[in-house]
Motif scaffolding. Structure first.
Motif, PDB file in Angstrom:
ATOM      1  N   THR A   1      -4.889  -7.139   8.022  1.00 10.21           N
ATOM      2  CA  THR A   1      -4.105  -7.308   9.253  1.00 10.21           C
ATOM      3  C   THR A   1      -3.160  -6.137   9.469  1.00 10.21           C
ATOM      4  N   ASP A   2      -2.562  -5.640   8.396  1.00  7.71           N
ATOM      5  CA  ASP A   2      -1.581  -4.564   8.481  1.00  7.71           C
ATOM      6  C   ASP A   2      -2.196  -3.289   9.060  1.00  7.71           C
ATOM      7  N   LYS A   3      -3.345  -2.904   8.554  1.00  5.41           N
ATOM      8  CA  LYS A   3      -3.950  -1.638   8.977  1.00  5.41           C
ATOM      9  C   LYS A   3      -4.358  -1.633  10.451  1.00  5.41           C
ATOM     10  N   PRO A   4      -5.060  -2.683  10.943  1.00  7.28           N
ATOM     11  CA  PRO A   4      -5.399  -2.675  12.380  1.00  7.28           C
ATOM     12  C   PRO A   4      -4.176  -2.686  13.290  1.00  7.28           C
ATOM     13  N   LEU A   5      -3.132  -3.436  12.905  1.00  9.16           N
ATOM     14  CA  LEU A   5      -1.922  -3.476  13.732  1.00  9.16           C
ATOM     15  C   LEU A   5      -1.268  -2.101  13.773  1.00  9.16           C
ATOM     16  N   HIS A   6      -1.224  -1.436  12.626  1.00  6.86           N
ATOM     17  CA  HIS A   6      -0.676  -0.073  12.553  1.00  6.86           C
ATOM     18  C   HIS A   6      -1.478   0.870  13.454  1.00  6.86           C
ATOM     19  N   THR A   7      -2.804   0.763  13.377  1.00 10.78           N
ATOM     20  CA  THR A   7      -3.672   1.618  14.190  1.00 10.78           C
ATOM     21  C   THR A   7      -3.479   1.342  15.675  1.00 10.78           C
ATOM     22  N   LEU A   8      -3.351   0.061  16.026  1.00 14.84           N
ATOM     23  CA  LEU A   8      -3.142  -0.296  17.433  1.00 14.84           C
ATOM     24  C   LEU A   8      -1.863   0.315  17.977  1.00 14.84           C
ATOM     25  N   LEU A   9      -0.763   0.146  17.253  1.00 16.11           N
ATOM     26  CA  LEU A   9       0.526   0.666  17.728  1.00 16.11           C
ATOM     27  C   LEU A   9       0.467   2.168  17.952  1.00 16.11           C
TER      28      LEU A   9
END
Length: 656
Positions: free
Chosen positions: A616-624
């Motif tokens: 969850t952390d990595k996709p959210l980071h990429t999205l932002l």
């Protein structure tokens, strides 16, 4: 297929504030019929409403609908938010607020008058609706509330053909209804779910924090020689101040407008202490002590010394007066923090140890998401408060923050290649400016982060105050107010101000805002001045917002109106909202786990199962980063590199 929805409820304050649903009103645009449901018939509505929402063209119309949809979910669907709400809800409050954010009043009665020339009597709204036998007057009131939506719909149909020109991308046009849907409306179901799910709170830690703050508060009052009654009452405080500090009265301690008593308002005191009528206006007139430890650019490096906390330079107040004022204001802060603890306690659902704030998707004038009951965005950033917010069992909180995003947005809008280069190179902008002003190599200052972390933090915080003040075109006097606690005299603040203006491109941004706002809009905005965010969110102002003063300025001396702040802070809000929107789409497709828990300023907090933290952390980071970069690069012809700071752990304090 349109259905307007409204609810009536009453408050039950024991043991915690709770809204008790009394009536549900629906108006069918197809049948031209109003239906009123009482608690005994709520369950009869659940199945047909859910089936109706599954039709592709069905839309539920609401006004400030978070409360209505939460109550509907609790009473009809066992507190489970309907997935069918997604894409099937339109909130007129969000629409009106986005396109008419200059309006001081945006309530239901206001827009009933504007769109339908109807004067509503909302006094009945506050009556106790629970177990009430409806009168003819009550039924008329309930009917009218959902019937008025037909005027709102007519208004939207009139503006549907209209497009809005982007202030930063002349070739880009925005449809107002589509813009409202993409930036705000699509988020409604998520924040209904957020309110229903709630946020876990460590009640034991909250009790301890409340106790600690209360003790500190009592100790500082004792040190000041004040009782709680004298501290909180204007009348009693006036008598106490007259007896103990008459000299402060002579120097103009602020008074209340009505009673003429001494004001105890923290904001009023700051305005007095830092106003042109007291300290600062006399700095040039009064002869400063030549032996005073005035901070020069060279000895600003002394901020890197351990435990160095310079006293403010002030020739208007005596030292003992400044000590009293400092202690008094510190006590005001402690009382404010104690009040925040009490507010949190008041809103906790005791059986679950959860908070269920009411989220406002367009709560701020810049489009920022805010909350009330309680106001989550006002929670202090310090660890004591943030550690109160915790993940539920077998879950973690993922906290992600857009680092220095307002400065990056400013640099993108201003076309400030120097500032953008600093970000591209991964340098710390606050330390960079310190190196420019102090004429000291960047690497030497940055080494202090490991050699002397306390001193490094002091210097960085000082320059952070400078940078975030200057991007909003702060004048010398206002900057001085920010920096007085650091012991920097007025002349040196002028030097800091001049050095920043010579290093970065604030004046160019100011000119761009003026140029964009000089173009008067037509049609819906009725010949108003208008400016947008990069994403297209509009801002228009009435003449009483200082617009005429803004256009008459030959230089930046007077206060700058919100149109300078809006493109920066509004674009930041758009980045976060777009990120939330895409995250929710990924969640619907089961590509990510987790639920949105908090958005505050430039932060997103997501709760997910511990086992899925990395996924969850990595996709959210990429999205932002990707969404932020994409939006900003549409306004400037060069790559942008947004940095996201993240933390994963048991509490919100993992990234504080």
């Amino acid at each position: 297929m349109l259905l307007s929805l409204d609810t009536e409820y009453s408050m039950d304050k024991n043991p915690a504030p709770e809204k008790i649903l009394a009536f549900i009103q629906l108006y069918s645009f197809e049948l031209h019929e109003v239906l009123i449901f009482s608690p005994s018939t709520f369950k009869q509505l659940a199945e047909p409403l859910e089936a109706w929402l599954q039709k592709p063209t069905s839309v539920v119309l609401v006004f400030f609908g978070n409360t209505d949809l939460v109550l509907l979910s609790k009473n009809l669907f066992n507190s489970q938010p309907l997935k069918e709400f997604s894409g099937h809800v339109f909130d007129f409050f969000l629409f009106f607020r986005m396109i008419h954010c200059d309006q001081r009043v945006n309530n239901f009665a206001h827009w009933a008058r504007i769109t339908g020339n109807i004067i509503l009597d909302k006094t009945l709204q506050k009556q106790n609706w629970v177990e009430k036998q409806l009168t003819t007057q009550d039924i008329t009131y309930l009917t009218e509330d959902v019937h008025i939506f037909k005027y709102f719909v007519a208004y939207v149909r009139n503006v549907l053909p209209l497009n809005l020109t982007n202030s930063w991308r002349d070739e880009t046009k925005h449809n107002l209804v589509v813009l409202s849907y993409q930036l705000d409306q699509v988020l409604i179901p998520s924040f209904v779910e957020n309110t229903l799910t709630g946020i876990c709170i460590n009640q034991d830690a909250l009790v301890q924090l409340t106790h600690n703050l209360s003790q500190k508060y009592d100790q500082t009052l004792k040190k000041l020689g004040l009782s709680q009654a004298e501290f909180q009452s204007n009348k009693q405080f006036t008598a106490w101040l007259t007896e103990n500090w008459p000299e402060l009265l002579h120097k103009g301690w602020p008074q209340t407008a009505t009673s003429g008593q001494c004001s105890t308002s923290k904001e009023g005191l700051y305005k007095w202490i830092y106003s042109s009528n007291s300290t600062f206006a006399q700095l040039n007139a009064l002869e400063l002590d030549a032996s005073a430890n005035h901070t020069s650019p060279k000895n600003l490096l002394s901020l890197l010394e351990e435990d160095n906390n310079p006293e403010p330079i002030n020739s208007f107040f005596q030292q003992d007066e400044m000590q009293f004022l400092t202690s008094y204001l510190s006590t005001k802060v402690l009382r404010g923090q104690s009040t925040q603890c009490q507010t949190l306690s008041k809103h906790i659902e005791p059986t679950k140890s959860t908070l269920h704030p009411q989220w406002m998707i367009d709560g701020g004038d810049t489009g920022r998401i805010t909350a009330k009951e309680p106001a989550i965005q006002q929670i202090p950033r310090d660890l004591d408060f943030r550690s109160l917010f915790k993940a539920k069992q077998n879950h973690v909180l993922i906290v992600q923050d857009l680092a220095m995003i307002e400065l990056i947005i400013f640099a993108s809008l201003a076309g400030d290649d120097n500032m953008l280069d600093i970000f591209d190179q991964g340098q710390d902008l606050h330390i960079y400016f310190a190196s420019i002003f102090l004429n000291t190599p960047y690497e030497k200052l940055f080494q202090q982060k490991t050699v002397n972390p306390n001193g490094f933090k002091k210097l960085r915080n000082l320059m952070k105050n400078v940078n975030f003040g200057m991007v909003y075109l702060m004048g010398v006097k206002s900057l001085f107010q920010r920096l007085i606690e650091w012991g920097i005299d007025y002349d040196k603040v002028e030097s800091v101000h001049r050095a920043w203006r010579n290093t970065f491109n604030a004046l160019h941004y100011y000119d761009l805002c003026k140029a964009a706002y000089s173009v008067r809009s037509t049609g819906l905005f009725n010949n108003f001045h208008l400016i947008t965010t990069i994403r297209g969110r509009p801002k228009r102002c009435s003449e009483d917002d200082g617009i005429q003063e803004f256009f008459n300025q030959s230089s930046i001396k007077a206060s700058v109106p919100s149109i300078v702040n809006f493109p920066i802070q509004g674009t930041c809000a758009d980045i976060l909202k777009t990120t939330v929107r895409v995250f929710l789409l990924l969640k619907q497709k089961s590509l990510v786990e987790g639920e949105l828990l908090i958005t505050a300023h430039d932060e997103i907090v997501v709760q997910c199962p511990s086992k899925n933290a990395v996924e969850t952390d990595k996709p959210l980071h990429t999205l932002l980063t990707s969404i932020g970069n994409s939006i900003l690069q549409s306004a400037i012809d060069r790559p942008i590199h947004i940095k996201v700071e993240s933390g994963v752990g048991d509490t919100w304090a993992e990234k504080a």
